[in-house]
Enzyme design. Structure first.
Site, PDB file in Angstrom:
ATOM      1  N   ARG A  70       0.820  -1.221   0.000  1.00 15.49           N
ATOM      2  CA  ARG A  70       0.000   0.000   0.000  1.00 15.49           C
ATOM      3  C   ARG A  70       0.847   1.261   0.000  1.00 15.49           C
ATOM      4  NH1 ARG A  70      -4.328  -1.948   4.374  1.00 15.49           N
ATOM      5  NH2 ARG A  70      -2.351  -2.323   5.409  1.00 15.49           N
ATOM      6  N   GLU A 107       6.325 -10.562  14.421  1.00 10.50           N
ATOM      7  CA  GLU A 107       5.837 -11.167  15.659  1.00 10.50           C
ATOM      8  C   GLU A 107       6.091 -12.672  15.673  1.00 10.50           C
ATOM      9  OE1 GLU A 107       1.766 -11.362  18.332  1.00 10.50           O
ATOM     10  OE2 GLU A 107       1.855 -10.085  16.565  1.00 10.50           O
TER      11      GLU A 107
END
Length: 186
Positions: A70, A107
Site C-alpha cells: 500500500r 511477531e
C-alpha cells in the site's frame, strides 16, 4: 489553535472518517484498518496525497520510497505531485537485477525486503512513505536499506499510526534525528 493546527485537525478527521474497521481480519481478534474507502473517495485521497507531498517538499526530498504494497499506492502519486522520483521497496525476490536486501523480525518469524542497488545515491534525500505504522518492523528495515544505499533520509511519513502498538518507539530509534510524521493516530 493556529490555522495550521486547524487544517491538520480537519485533514485528520477527513482521513479517519474514510478508514473502515474490519473485525476479525485477517484473523480473530484483529481489527483491520481498511483504507480502501479513503482511496475510493477522490476528495480524501487527494487531500492525503497533497499532505504527503507537502511533507516531501518541506523536507527537501528528491525521491520517495514506497513500501510494498500500500506504500506503492500512496508513494507513487506523492512523488508525481512533488515532482520527484519514486522507488519501490519490494518483498524479496520481486525485483530483477542487483538488489540490496534487509531481513527483519515479525511477531512470528521474519521477512525480507529489497531495493534496487542503483536506484538511490548519496545525492538523494529520501522520504519513506507507507500507509500504516504498526509494529515498525518494515519501516525500520526500510530505513536500514535506504542508509545502505548511501542516500540521506529526509524522513518517514505514514497515513496512520496504530498508537496501541510499539511501532513508534522502534522507528524513532532507527531514525535517530530524522523526522517521523503520522497524519492520524488511532
Amino acid at each position: 489553535m493556529t490555522s495550521r493546527e486547524g487544517a491538520e485537525r480537519r485533514l485528520g478527521e477527513l482521513l479517519l472518517s474514510r478508514v473502515r474497521d474490519v473485525a476479525d481480519y485477517p484473523k480473530p481478534g484483529i481489527v483491520f484498518k481498511d483504507i480502501t474507502p479513503l482511496l475510493a473517495d477522490p476528495e480524501a485521497f487527494s487531500a492525503l496525497i497533497e499532505a504527503l507531498a507537502a511533507i516531501a517538499e518541506e523536507r527537501g526530498a528528491t525521491k520517495i520510497v514506497g513500501l510494498e504494497a500500500r506504500g506503492f499506492i500512496l508513494g507513487a502519486p506523492v512523488a508525481l505531485r512533488a515532482g520527484i522520483g519514486f522507488i519501490p521497496v519490494r518483498k524479496a525476490g520481486k525485483l530483477p537485477g542487483a538488489t540490496l536486501a534487509q531481513r527483519y523480525d515479525l511477531e512470528y518469524g521474519s521477512a525480507e525486503i529489497e531495493i534496487h542497488a542503483e536506484d538511490l545515491s548519496s545525492d538523494d534525500r529520501v522520504l519513506i512513505v507507507d500507509d500504516v505504522l504498526a509494529t515498525g518492523g518494515t519501516a525500520e528495515a526500510a530505513v536500514g536499506l535506504v542508509r545502505r544505499t548511501g542516500a540521506r533520509l529526509a524522513g518517514l511519513a505514514v497515513l496512520m499510526e496504530l498508537g496501541f502498538l510499539p511501532g513508534r518507539e522502534r522507528v524513532l530509534a532507527a531514525l535517530g534525528d530524522t523526522p517521523y510524521q503520522a497524519l492520524i493516530t488511532v
